[in-house]
Design a protein around this motif. Sequence first.
Motif, PDB file in Angstrom:
ATOM      1  N   GLY A   1       2.814   6.076 -12.385  1.00  0.00           N
ATOM      2  CA  GLY A   1       2.501   5.052 -11.401  1.00  0.00           C
ATOM      3  C   GLY A   1       3.596   4.038 -11.163  1.00  0.00           C
ATOM      4  O   GLY A   1       3.788   3.576 -10.032  1.00  0.00           O
ATOM      5  N   GLY A   2       4.315   3.642 -12.227  1.00  0.00           N
ATOM      6  CA  GLY A   2       5.355   2.639 -12.065  1.00  0.00           C
ATOM      7  C   GLY A   2       6.470   3.050 -11.145  1.00  0.00           C
ATOM      8  O   GLY A   2       7.169   2.196 -10.588  1.00  0.00           O
ATOM      9  N   GLY A   3       6.668   4.346 -10.952  1.00  0.00           N
ATOM     10  CA  GLY A   3       7.722   4.816 -10.062  1.00  0.00           C
ATOM     11  C   GLY A   3       7.270   5.041  -8.646  1.00  0.00           C
ATOM     12  O   GLY A   3       8.076   4.950  -7.716  1.00  0.00           O
ATOM     13  N   ILE A   4       5.965   5.335  -8.448  1.00  0.00           N
ATOM     14  CA  ILE A   4       5.527   5.824  -7.140  1.00  0.00           C
ATOM     15  C   ILE A   4       4.387   5.045  -6.502  1.00  0.00           C
ATOM     16  O   ILE A   4       4.051   5.298  -5.344  1.00  0.00           O
ATOM     17  N   ARG A   5       3.768   4.103  -7.229  1.00  0.00           N
ATOM     18  CA  ARG A   5       2.682   3.327  -6.625  1.00  0.00           C
ATOM     19  C   ARG A   5       3.243   1.978  -6.205  1.00  0.00           C
ATOM     20  O   ARG A   5       3.775   1.233  -7.018  1.00  0.00           O
ATOM     21  N   ASP A   6       3.107   1.655  -4.929  1.00  0.00           N
ATOM     22  CA  ASP A   6       3.803   0.500  -4.364  1.00  0.00           C
ATOM     23  C   ASP A   6       2.891  -0.306  -3.451  1.00  0.00           C
ATOM     24  O   ASP A   6       1.884   0.191  -2.940  1.00  0.00           O
ATOM     25  N   PRO A   7       3.287  -1.561  -3.210  1.00  0.00           N
ATOM     26  CA  PRO A   7       2.506  -2.373  -2.278  1.00  0.00           C
ATOM     27  C   PRO A   7       2.725  -1.925  -0.839  1.00  0.00           C
ATOM     28  O   PRO A   7       3.807  -1.475  -0.473  1.00  0.00           O
ATOM     29  N   LEU A   8       1.676  -2.053  -0.036  1.00  0.00           N
ATOM     30  CA  LEU A   8       1.754  -1.829   1.407  1.00  0.00           C
ATOM     31  C   LEU A   8       0.830  -2.828   2.086  1.00  0.00           C
ATOM     32  O   LEU A   8      -0.372  -2.861   1.812  1.00  0.00           O
ATOM     33  N   VAL A   9       1.393  -3.647   2.952  1.00  0.00           N
ATOM     34  CA  VAL A   9       0.636  -4.602   3.755  1.00  0.00           C
ATOM     35  C   VAL A   9       0.742  -4.165   5.204  1.00  0.00           C
ATOM     36  O   VAL A   9       1.842  -3.841   5.685  1.00  0.00           O
ATOM     37  N   ALA A  10      -0.379  -4.130   5.905  1.00  0.00           N
ATOM     38  CA  ALA A  10      -0.401  -3.721   7.307  1.00  0.00           C
ATOM     39  C   ALA A  10      -1.202  -4.734   8.116  1.00  0.00           C
ATOM     40  O   ALA A  10      -2.258  -5.191   7.680  1.00  0.00           O
ATOM     41  N   ALA A  11      -0.687  -5.091   9.294  1.00  0.00           N
ATOM     42  CA  ALA A  11      -1.382  -6.034  10.167  1.00  0.00           C
ATOM     43  C   ALA A  11      -1.032  -5.705  11.610  1.00  0.00           C
ATOM     44  O   ALA A  11      -0.001  -5.089  11.895  1.00  0.00           O
ATOM     45  N   GLY A  12      -1.910  -6.132  12.534  1.00  0.00           N
ATOM     46  CA  GLY A  12      -1.631  -5.899  13.934  1.00  0.00           C
ATOM     47  C   GLY A  12      -2.880  -5.601  14.715  1.00  0.00           C
ATOM     48  O   GLY A  12      -4.011  -5.709  14.198  1.00  0.00           O
ATOM     49  N   PRO A  13      -2.740  -5.196  15.960  1.00  0.00           N
ATOM     50  CA  PRO A  13      -3.903  -4.959  16.811  1.00  0.00           C
ATOM     51  C   PRO A  13      -4.799  -3.849  16.253  1.00  0.00           C
ATOM     52  O   PRO A  13      -4.319  -2.786  15.873  1.00  0.00           O
ATOM     53  N   GLY A  14      -6.086  -4.142  16.159  1.00  0.00           N
ATOM     54  CA  GLY A  14      -7.044  -3.172  15.655  1.00  0.00           C
ATOM     55  C   GLY A  14      -7.139  -3.090  14.156  1.00  0.00           C
ATOM     56  O   GLY A  14      -7.877  -2.260  13.621  1.00  0.00           O
ATOM     57  N   ILE A  15      -6.399  -3.954  13.442  1.00  0.00           N
ATOM     58  CA  ILE A  15      -6.402  -3.927  11.982  1.00  0.00           C
ATOM     59  C   ILE A  15      -7.231  -5.100  11.468  1.00  0.00           C
ATOM     60  O   ILE A  15      -7.043  -6.246  11.894  1.00  0.00           O
ATOM     61  N   ALA A  16      -8.147  -4.817  10.560  1.00  0.00           N
ATOM     62  CA  ALA A  16      -9.022  -5.846   9.998  1.00  0.00           C
ATOM     63  C   ALA A  16      -8.207  -6.900   9.262  1.00  0.00           C
ATOM     64  O   ALA A  16      -7.065  -6.659   8.849  1.00  0.00           O
ATOM     65  N   SER A  17      -8.794  -8.077   9.068  1.00  0.00           N
ATOM     66  CA  SER A  17      -8.084  -9.202   8.455  1.00  0.00           C
ATOM     67  C   SER A  17      -8.580  -9.482   7.041  1.00  0.00           C
ATOM     68  O   SER A  17      -9.791  -9.511   6.792  1.00  0.00           O
ATOM     69  N   GLY A  18      -7.614  -9.696   6.141  1.00  0.00           N
ATOM     70  CA  GLY A  18      -7.916 -10.191   4.808  1.00  0.00           C
ATOM     71  C   GLY A  18      -8.681  -9.241   3.918  1.00  0.00           C
ATOM     72  O   GLY A  18      -9.350  -9.676   2.978  1.00  0.00           O
ATOM     73  N   GLU A  19      -8.548  -7.943   4.157  1.00  0.00           N
ATOM     74  CA  GLU A  19      -9.303  -6.975   3.368  1.00  0.00           C
ATOM     75  C   GLU A  19      -8.358  -6.094   2.549  1.00  0.00           C
ATOM     76  O   GLU A  19      -7.141  -6.088   2.741  1.00  0.00           O
ATOM     77  N   LEU A  20      -8.968  -5.358   1.622  1.00  0.00           N
ATOM     78  CA  LEU A  20      -8.236  -4.407   0.789  1.00  0.00           C
ATOM     79  C   LEU A  20      -8.677  -2.997   1.128  1.00  0.00           C
ATOM     80  O   LEU A  20      -9.829  -2.769   1.521  1.00  0.00           O
ATOM     81  N   ARG A  21      -7.755  -2.045   0.957  1.00  0.00           N
ATOM     82  CA  ARG A  21      -8.082  -0.634   1.109  1.00  0.00           C
ATOM     83  C   ARG A  21      -7.600   0.080  -0.153  1.00  0.00           C
ATOM     84  O   ARG A  21      -6.465  -0.118  -0.597  1.00  0.00           O
ATOM     85  N   HIS A  22      -8.467   0.912  -0.706  1.00  0.00           N
ATOM     86  CA  HIS A  22      -8.171   1.541  -1.993  1.00  0.00           C
ATOM     87  C   HIS A  22      -7.941   3.053  -1.890  1.00  0.00           C
ATOM     88  O   HIS A  22      -7.781   3.715  -2.904  1.00  0.00           O
ATOM     89  N   GLN A  23      -7.929   3.595  -0.665  1.00  0.00           N
ATOM     90  CA  GLN A  23      -7.717   5.033  -0.509  1.00  0.00           C
ATOM     91  C   GLN A  23      -6.318   5.435  -0.972  1.00  0.00           C
ATOM     92  O   GLN A  23      -5.372   4.666  -0.871  1.00  0.00           O
ATOM     93  N   PHE A  24      -6.205   6.660  -1.430  1.00  0.00           N
ATOM     94  CA  PHE A  24      -4.878   7.213  -1.703  1.00  0.00           C
ATOM     95  C   PHE A  24      -4.177   7.431  -0.369  1.00  0.00           C
ATOM     96  O   PHE A  24      -4.728   8.014   0.567  1.00  0.00           O
TER      97      PHE A  24
END
Length: 743
Positions: free
Chosen positions: A400-423
């Motif tokens: 995990g330390g090599g391949i699991r990374d943060p990803l933040v996404a925002a913009g039109p049609g994207i929910a606000s202030g939530e988390l997504r846990h899918q692979f």
Amino acid sequence: MSNSEARIGRTIGESTPHWPAEPRIEGAPNVLIMMLDDVGFADFGCYGSEIDTPNIDALAERGLRYTGFHTTAMCSTTRAALHTGHNHHAVGMGCLANFDSGYPGYRGKLDPSIATLAELLRPHGYRTYYAGKWHVTPLTETGPTGPFDGWPLGRGFDRFYGFLDAETDQYSPELVRDNTHITAPGDHASGYHFTQDMFDEAISFLKGHLAGAPDNPWLLMAMPGACHAPHQAPRELIDKYDAIFAKGWDAARTDRLRRQIDLGVVPPRTELPPRNDMVRAWNDHSADEQRVFTRLAAAYAAMLEHADHHFGRLLDFLESTGQLENTLVFALSDNGASQEGGPNGFVNAMGPYNMVAEELADKLARIDDIGGPDTHSNFPWGWAMASNSPLKRYKQNTHGGGIRDPLVAAGPGIASGELRHQFCHVVDLAPTVLDRIGIIAPTQGVSFANTFAEPATTEKHTQYFEMFGHRGIWHEGWKAVAYHRPGTSFDDDRWELYDLTNDFNEVHDLAATEPERLAQLISLWWEHAEENQVLPLDDRFAERFAENAERHRGERTSYVFHPGMGHLPSEVAPDLRSRSYTIEVDVEIPDAGASGVLVAHGDATSGWSLFVRDGHLVHDLNIGGTHQLVTSNRRITPGPHTFGFRMQRSAGGGPFPHGTGTLTIDGAPCGTLDTEQIFWLMVSWSGLDVGFDRGTTVSDYDGTGRFLGPNPFTGTIRQVRVELDDDQDVDQTAASEQQISRD
């Protein structure tokens, strides 16, 4: 459209013109992808860090944070998958852009038959811009002759401003505009830093876009060098983090995990795994070691905050011009935090690369220089481990330390202030963008655009991993992973098995209790490996680098350079490591005399320079910041001359080569240097110039201690010649380890 819609007669009166409309998707969003380098899962503030990243955090507040986003464990490979939406081996980037192993999956260059995201968007009216790190072109193709088909403009981008290699000095970058190497528009003394410059150019691209094509959508990839070594940032920011990180990496891991649980980034019962192999407890280190390690961590943190600040300027520009509302924004990292700093970190890694030891006393003496213009700093394993909290291992590894990374996404049609846990995986990002825009294109990745509005499931079921023989596969919530020690049999690798649905960070190995499931996953890995050109498995470091260098340079031992030729990156400059060589420069000295640089390769951290100062010929052999100067014993007279420097390599009294350097004027010796330190594994990451020394210079030409260029030669240079002897003896295993550390 086809010209068939125009009617062509014999004269204009008998003809009917046609002007095809530019294809454009109504309401298509702009796309901004900002990818940091070597930033760990826990380094954004919104992922649990003490580091201030207010702009990324604000983006997360109006968008989504993904906790199951994965990359490929290295920079070239993640970039290949990001650009194409295909697995990195499948597009020929199985490892690094640094070499071509001769197999389809390991060409070190993106497969030209597979389109990039930029190439896919262009036919739909998009303008495409790239600022920052590229590193998906073979380094042997980054010189002034290219070929340019693998550079950004050859792969679908309209404009490029950045660097082509794995890293660059932030105060003296190896800078390219479009298809041309250029000199940076400032230096450390003038307040220059590449990150600020890069975002300035990104904003400039968009200002030009608004002026020239305001109705067209755009793609902008903003790819800072932060936080790849060298860790360089403004002094006041580094000072800020000294007190914050004085608590040490063990406390930092604990604090970050607590915040991650509070934020919902990891499940409530997540446990910290044991420290990574060979990482000692913070309290087992001396007070002096802790001081140095804290300062090295502070430089890293400052570099990240600095990048966040300038990313914020870009977002502010978009908001002020009314573009942010219709822009898909993604902020991510290309892999986990890196292990290349070793157990004790570096103030200037270039010395150790050439067997100039950097003892604790040396580090302490330069503690206030860390993050400055003549340093090549990197933090120790312990801090990389903390950056990746609560995951195991580091960049290069498929845990995990090599391949699991943060990803933040925002913009039109994207929910606000939530988390997504899918692979999800970086290979899925391009198809997600295309899906959101409404473009159908062939990719291997799986769109996760349906998760933008709600926490839906995707069609992603399987993803393999491989890097330097480390292997892994995720399949429907389960992961099998094997750590591989180079030089050992792949059959001896011990596969581990984790239920990631209930074991976020791979703490509870179920290999012994679920052998059938493990066997199925291993078999599935081999299937995907065959489908994606992963085979043959190859854990060779030294041999691959040596073969690539030999194939590229071949039998070439002679180089001829002329002033005005353009900048030569290190990979295409003469290889002076651990060998004998001769440098000669034909010049014309005016009656009033001359001064300045004849030829220089490198920067303040390491390199060599031949120059004229105070009427004398001088050569500086700068090995990791240690300056070995030899000055001519007679003054230079006006008129034509041939200046030279001859290095004669010798075996020396120990395991590393020694040498004798001789200055010459018109073939006659005029100064000698006996040294136990010649270039062993590395000359420099900065390249070669004729007639001046750019950026942070090899030598202190004016005696001020600032190492600033360009110090141009005031006489006339006719020609520079470099002749290499056939006595090179490089420790390829050590050289490959150094090469891996820069990537």
